[in-house]
Design an enzyme around this catalytic site. Structure first.
Site, short mmCIF file in Angstrom:
data_model
loop_
_atom_site.label_atom_id
_atom_site.label_comp_id
_atom_site.label_asym_id
_atom_site.label_seq_id
_atom_site.Cartn_x
_atom_site.Cartn_y
_atom_site.Cartn_z
CB CYS A 298 -8.36 -19.12 59.77
SG CYS A 298 -10.09 -19.41 60.07
CD GLU B 69 -2.80 -17.85 58.73
OE1 GLU B 69 -2.22 -18.62 59.50
OE2 GLU B 69 -4.04 -17.82 58.56
CD GLU C 107 -10.64 -23.09 61.11
OE1 GLU C 107 -9.68 -22.66 60.42
OE2 GLU C 107 -11.35 -22.38 61.84
CE LYS D 287 -4.67 -22.95 75.66
NZ LYS D 287 -4.69 -21.49 75.86
P1 ADP Z 1 -1.84 -17.97 67.06
O1 ADP Z 1 -0.60 -18.28 66.29
O2 ADP Z 1 -2.98 -17.55 66.24
O3 ADP Z 1 -1.61 -17.18 68.32
P2 ADP Z 1 -1.70 -20.47 68.22
O4 ADP Z 1 -1.83 -21.61 67.30
O5 ADP Z 1 -0.35 -20.12 68.74
O6 ADP Z 1 -2.39 -19.30 67.54
O7 ADP Z 1 -2.65 -20.63 69.47
C1 ADP Z 1 -3.96 -21.09 69.39
C2 ADP Z 1 -4.29 -21.80 70.68
O8 ADP Z 1 -3.37 -22.87 70.85
C3 ADP Z 1 -4.15 -20.93 71.92
O9 ADP Z 1 -5.18 -21.28 72.83
C4 ADP Z 1 -2.79 -21.35 72.46
O10 ADP Z 1 -2.65 -21.16 73.85
C5 ADP Z 1 -2.77 -22.82 72.12
N1 ADP Z 1 -1.43 -23.41 72.05
C6 ADP Z 1 -0.27 -22.80 71.71
N2 ADP Z 1 0.76 -23.67 71.78
C7 ADP Z 1 0.24 -24.87 72.15
C8 ADP Z 1 0.76 -26.19 72.38
N3 ADP Z 1 2.06 -26.44 72.24
N4 ADP Z 1 -0.09 -27.16 72.73
C9 ADP Z 1 -1.40 -26.92 72.86
N5 ADP Z 1 -1.96 -25.72 72.68
C10 ADP Z 1 -1.17 -24.70 72.33
#
Ligand code: ADP
Length: 501
Positions: A308, A405, A274, A199
């Site tokens: 990161c 961060e 990570e 995904k």
């Molecule tokens: P950022 O804060 O850098 O945008 P996120 O951690 O929010 O990163 O997102 C990283 C990935 O995790 C994306 O592919 C996002 O769609 C996915 N994601 C966000 N929320 C969830 C969740 N509750 N469960 C699984 N995947 C998620």
């Protein structure tokens, strides 16, 4: 800021982008979402609509996991010889290289990053990682052991271990290095004989879809790699809690990593995380201030600071602090900001409006908590998500901009007195992903390295990654490693066999 230019794209990029309404890959078929819904993908440099992708449903996620399960068990993949897997991975690496410019263009349009850097770093590292992992396909081995079972002294045994692929892998990645992060997950999974449901981030799904085309071209059987597009709550979360997923691998924020970790435990799904960082750049007394300033600029402004392990905290010995900060501000002010497709651009836009608001919000918090803005300090222009490269000086170690961060082109700079103090400050955040030390004073450097609680310590460089070197976090930066042999083990189960002979 550089004026936007009409980019000259490869024929393949033009053809890919002209599709506008993309499909995702499930079981070897390019499909729309089961309810027909789509997500918009924006160009962060001008906020225009680039494309739409399917907004996958929970049912789509389930179909993708089932397709991955079938492919995992089908003889075409399960019985494939390791050298054949190796050959497929090498072919995929060749295809990535042959399509390097196209992949870089897609990445630049979708993420905003410089096309030249995308080609030199993101694409080149992806190809090199598939090659590195291809080599491991034929080197997965257990061991034989002489056992000493005290309560069966009269019997003889043969004991050995074997490594087996963990199964279906759910891989969820962030938007800062879309292609590279996807490669970090796919390469070890495929080398070990796993199958994958990937995904990509909702902001940047396009390069993963192009990569999936190359996976099919390379000859991987249908269903070995599936790509589902959509947002975190509706696609990532169902993948995380799906009982048919044997291992989750995630790159993203610490906040979401914790949610995924908790969901994983319900099914005892194996997991690698990570996560975020707040990596210190530590400049020792002997370091030439000009070298330190150049290094610090590269450490924070590379990829617009959306890294990161970005060097987002700069600690300079008080003797050279003013000089290094002034030079760093000059570097920041000299960076060319603009559209990533413009070859002269050094700093592109951030990925999204949300990121723009978040980063500018942090700059304001820094100001409110007493930071002195010595370069940058806010948005650049009024179209696209550009932020001026920013230096915040003389910030309190406990200020939010030092502890949290930001994930943008913002560095906080602090003077320190001695090695003990800088080691304590370097470790004084919840994170522990990377750190760099700038010095040629070998004994000081060696005294400092063991004190730093982070997964990587660079010396006289920062953000340098190699496929053979494990990469991962201490503390809240996650657990498990990407890259190196350690990454391979995260996709393998170890079975012990004991035979009485
Ligand atoms: P950022 O804060 O850098 O945008 P996120 O951690 O929010 O990163 O997102 C990283 C990935 O995790 C994306 O592919 C996002 O769609 C996915 N994601 C966000 N929320 C969830 C969740 N509750 N469960 C699984 N995947 C998620």
């Amino acid at each position: 800021m550089n004026a936007p230019q009409q980019p000259v794209l490869t024929a393949a990029t033009t053809e890919f982008m002209a599709r506008h309404n993309h499909r995702m890959l499930i079981g070897g078929q390019w499909v729309a979402s089961s309810n027909g819904q789509t997500l918009e993908v924006l160009n962060p440099a001008d906020e225009s609509l680039l494309a739409t992708v399917p907004a996958a449903t929970e049912a789509d996620v389930d179909r993708a996991v089932q397709a991955a399960r079938q492919a995992f068990e089908a003889p075409g993949w399960a019985k494939m010889r390791p050298d054949q897997r190796q050959r497929l991975l090498l072919r995929l690496a060749d295809l990535i290289e042959a399509n390097a410019r196209t992949l870089a263009e897609i990445e630049s349009l979708d993420n905003g990053k410089s096309v030249a850097i995308a080609e030199a770093v993101d694409v080149a590292l992806s190809a090199s990682y598939f090659r590195y992992m291809a080599g491991w396909s034929t080197k997965i081995e257990g061991s034989t052991l002489d056992v000493s079972i005290p309560f069966a002294p009269q019997n003889e045994f043969v004991g050995y271990t074997r490594k087996e692929p963990v199964g279906v892998v759910g891989a969820i990645v962030a938007w800062n290095f879309p292609l590279l992060l996807a490669s970090w997950k796919l390469a070890p999974a495929l080398a070990t004989g796993c199958t994958v449901v990937l995904k990509p981030a909702e902001q940047t799904p396009l390069s993963a879809l192009y990569l999936a085309e190359l996976v099919l071209q390379a000859g991987f059987p249908e269903g070995v790699v599936n790509v589902v597009t959509g947002d975190g709550p509706s696609v990532g979360a169902p993948l995380t809690r799906h009982p048919g997923v044997n291992k989750l691998t995630f790159t993203g924020s610490t906040e979401v990593g914790k949610l995924i970790g908790k969901a994983a435990m319900d099914n005892m799904t194996r997991i690698t995380l990570e996560l975020g960082g707040k990596s210190p750049v530590i400049v020792l007394e002997d370091c030439d201030p000009a070298v330190a300033a150049g290094g610090a600029a590269q450490a924070i402004y590379f990829n617009q600071g959306q890294v990161c392990c970005a060097g987002s905290r700069l600690y300079v010995h008080k003797k050279n602090y003013d000089r290094v900060v002034a030079d760093l501000a000059d570097h920041a002010n000299a960076l060319t900001i603009g559209h990533g497709m413009d070859p002269s651009v050094q700093l592109g836009p951030l990925v999204s409006r949300e990121q723009l608001d978040r980063v500018c919000g942090y700059i304001d918090i820094g100001r409110q908590q007493g930071a002195e803005v010595v370069a940058g300090g806010g948005r650049a222009g009024d179209k696209g998500y550009f932020v001026k490269p920013t230096v915040l000086a003389k910030v309190d170690q406990k200020a939010r901009v030092v502890q949290e961060e930001i994930f943008g082109p913002v560095v906080v700079a602090m003077p320190y007195d001695d090695l003990e103090q800088v080691a304590a400050w370097a470790n004084d955040t919840p994170f522990g992903l990377g750190a760099s030390i700038w010095s040629n004073d070998l004994s000081r450097v060696h005294r400092l390295i063991p004190k730093i609680k982070s997964g990587t310590v660079w010396v006289n460089c920062h953000n340098m990654l190699d496929p053979a070197l494990p990469f991962g976090g201490y503390k809240q930066s996650g657990f498990g490693k990407e890259m190196g042999r350690a990454a391979l083990d995260a996709y393998l189960e170890q079975k012990s066999v004991l035979m009485m002979v």
